[in-house]
Design an enzyme around this catalytic site. Structure first.
Site, mmCIF file in Angstrom:
data_model
loop_
_atom_site.group_PDB
_atom_site.id
_atom_site.type_symbol
_atom_site.label_atom_id
_atom_site.label_comp_id
_atom_site.label_asym_id
_atom_site.label_seq_id
_atom_site.Cartn_x
_atom_site.Cartn_y
_atom_site.Cartn_z
ATOM 1 N N LYS A 286 18.293 0.698 5.910
ATOM 2 C CA LYS A 286 18.850 0.204 7.166
ATOM 3 C C LYS A 286 19.716 -1.010 6.844
ATOM 4 O O LYS A 286 19.622 -1.568 5.745
ATOM 5 C CB LYS A 286 17.746 -0.141 8.156
ATOM 6 N N CYS B 153 7.826 1.718 4.966
ATOM 7 C CA CYS B 153 6.715 1.688 5.935
ATOM 8 C C CYS B 153 6.563 2.984 6.726
ATOM 9 O O CYS B 153 5.571 3.685 6.565
ATOM 10 C CB CYS B 153 6.905 0.512 6.880
ATOM 11 N N LEU C 55 15.763 4.821 20.009
ATOM 12 C CA LEU C 55 16.241 6.133 20.456
ATOM 13 C C LEU C 55 17.637 6.393 19.886
ATOM 14 O O LEU C 55 18.430 7.098 20.490
ATOM 15 C CB LEU C 55 16.279 6.193 21.988
ATOM 16 N N THR D 228 0.867 -1.182 0.000
ATOM 17 C CA THR D 228 0.000 0.000 0.000
ATOM 18 C C THR D 228 0.903 1.230 0.000
ATOM 19 O O THR D 228 1.020 1.930 1.004
ATOM 20 C CB THR D 228 -0.916 0.018 1.243
ATOM 21 N N ARG E 87 9.752 -6.535 10.805
ATOM 22 C CA ARG E 87 10.800 -5.574 10.451
ATOM 23 C C ARG E 87 11.686 -6.204 9.400
ATOM 24 O O ARG E 87 12.029 -7.394 9.528
ATOM 25 C CB ARG E 87 11.699 -5.279 11.657
#
Ligand code: UGA
Length: 438
Positions: free
Chosen positions: A328, A265, A255, A85, A151
């Site tokens: 990533k 995403c 963090l 999507t 993930r």
């Protein structure tokens, strides 16, 4: 259980192989013949640790097959919508074309005892609209929403050992019971292993997913906003993250300050969530996500500015090595990649940019022909006036500053992910800069 996955991209392919690996009979359906041929031959269309082996093992059991022939769906009982999507080209909304197409191609083959399950990330209200689509076509199969939380880089682990399973069930009790029975059967091994199960209605299940991703994006932008303040004060954002993360109400994860979030995403999900809130008349409720997006974009531009300063104010005749292109590590996905954004911006401003990534080199080559691609960090850094570490692959984290110094033109490192040891790099003669650290 006999399951089809409709859509064999990242989500669908991993889900299909994972479900086959725990004993289900799975048929992966997709309109892309080449993708299906490759998957059927055990060739993954993307880089995901462990997926090659899982796919081959699942194919060897004979329980996993792939096809472009949707009529085969008639012999299966659960049909899981796993299509993408993406963000619409001309708006912040999610593009539901593939979801609608997936349902439409299933419709002729659905039987009353079948169940349709939505796993794609969708705007709240989509499941309700899909039920209408099914009913308009005379289909009686119930629909349930069952969002995924995988993930990239940990996709198999997240699919087989999820933190939680979420069911969004129909209002009608009989339909809900039918859908639930199928879902319980599919996830029996995980439920037996005490995976928490959360049950709600369609809207709740749809919102669980976008709320989770929005919270994660907010956490990252929060620490990146603090990094901006650190840069104005001489404080160290990694020490702040460590200290606040020790409070277990806050927690240490997500963090890590740096060049921000990318991928297929988080960026599109926060934008689609805001767009949907606008349609629902509650724009203000999610106004803060606009700021989350702004902080995220600002960090990328900050690195472009840092690089210009490092080069004495001009990009002309300057060579820049960019370590990392994927959004990533442990992924070859370059969608909305902060690293690739920065590399392209620098190249657009006239610098001679050389990119290297352990998994995404061929994608960069195909998608950004203006960027030079090098085999490894040493080749990329040869003669460079500045080196940028933008995706924290292990092999970049472990670089030897003494050896790398021998090949560069100027030993200047900008660490966009705060993963190198400042003292070690400075001792080796580098000018070392990072994000929100003195
Ligand atoms: C994200 C969510 O984490 C998954 O739970 C979700 O299922 C998935 O989206 C999805 O909707 O399908 P993913 O896009 O694979 O997963 O990537 P993340 O691990 O969330 O990382 C997103 C970005 O944030 C990366 O660019 C990463 O470098 C960045 N990040 C992450 C930071 O900048 N700092 C952090 O502390 C953590």
């Amino acid at each position: 259980m006999r399951i089809t996955t409709v859509g064999c991209g990242y989500l669908g392919a991993v889900y299909a192989a994972s479900m086959a690996s725990i004993g289900h009979e799975v048929l992966g359906l997709d309109v892309d013949q080449k993708k299906i041929d490759n998957l059927a031959a055990g060739i993954p269309p993307f880089h995901e640790p462990g997926f090659d082996e899982l796919l081959r093992e699942a194919l060897d059991t004979g329980r996993l097959t792939f096809s472009t022939d949707y009529s085969l769906a008639a012999d299966y009982e659960a049909h899981v919508i796993c299509v993408g999507t993406p963000q619409q080209v001309d708006s912040a909304r999610a593009d539901l074309t593939y979801v609608h197409a997936a349902v439409d191609s299933l419709i002729p083959h659905l039987q009353d005892h079948h169940v349709v399950l939505g796993r794609s990330t969708v705007p709240v209200g989509t499941a309700e609209a899909l039920v209408q689509r099914l009913r308009d076509a005379g289909v009686k199969s119930p629909l349930a929403w069952n969002p995924e939380f995988l993930r990239e880089g940990f996709a198999i682990e997240d699919t087989l050992r999820p933190d939680r399973i979420v069911y969004g069930l129909p209002e009608d009790p009989a339909e809900a019971a039918r859908a639930r029975k199928v879902l319980d059967g599919m996830y029996a091994t995980m439920l037996e292993a005490d995976t928490p199960l959360v049950v709600g209605n369609y809207a709740t299940a749809e919102l669980v997913k976008v709320s989770a991703n929005s919270f994660l994006a907010t956490k990252i932008s929060f620490i990146n906003a603090v990094a901006e303040v650190c840069e104005a004060t001489g404080a160290d954002v990694s020490v702040i993250a460590e200290a606040i993360g020790l409070d277990d109400r806050i927690g240490p994860k997500f963090l890590r300050a740096g060049i921000g979030f990318g991928g297929g995403c988080l960026p599109k999900d926060i934008r689609a969530f805001m767009a949907r809130a606008g349609e629902l008349g509650v724009t203000e409720a999610l106004a803060f996500l606009r700021e989350v997006d702004h902080v995220n974009n600002r960090r990328r531009d900050h690195v472009v500015n840092m690089t210009r300063k490092a080069l004495g104010g001009s990009f002309t005749d300057k060579r820049i090595a960019v370590l990392g292109a994927a959004f990533k590590p442990n992924s070859d996905d370059t969608r909305q990649s902060p690293a690739l954004y920065i590399a392209s911006k620098l190249s657009g401003r006239g610098a001679d940019v050389v990119v290297t990534d352990p998994a995404a080199n061929s994608r960069v080559h195909a998608e950004r022909p203006n960027l030079a691609v090098a085999e490894d960090a040493y080749a990329a850094a040869t003669g460079a006036d500045v080196v940028l570490l933008l995706t924290e692959w292990d092999e970049f984290k472990q670089l030897d500053p003494v050896k790398l110094r021998e090949v560069v033109g100027t030993p200047h490192m900008i660490d966009g992910r705060n993963v190198l040891d400042p003292a070690q790099w400075r001792e080796a003669g580098w000018t070392y800069q990072s994000m929100g650290r003195p």
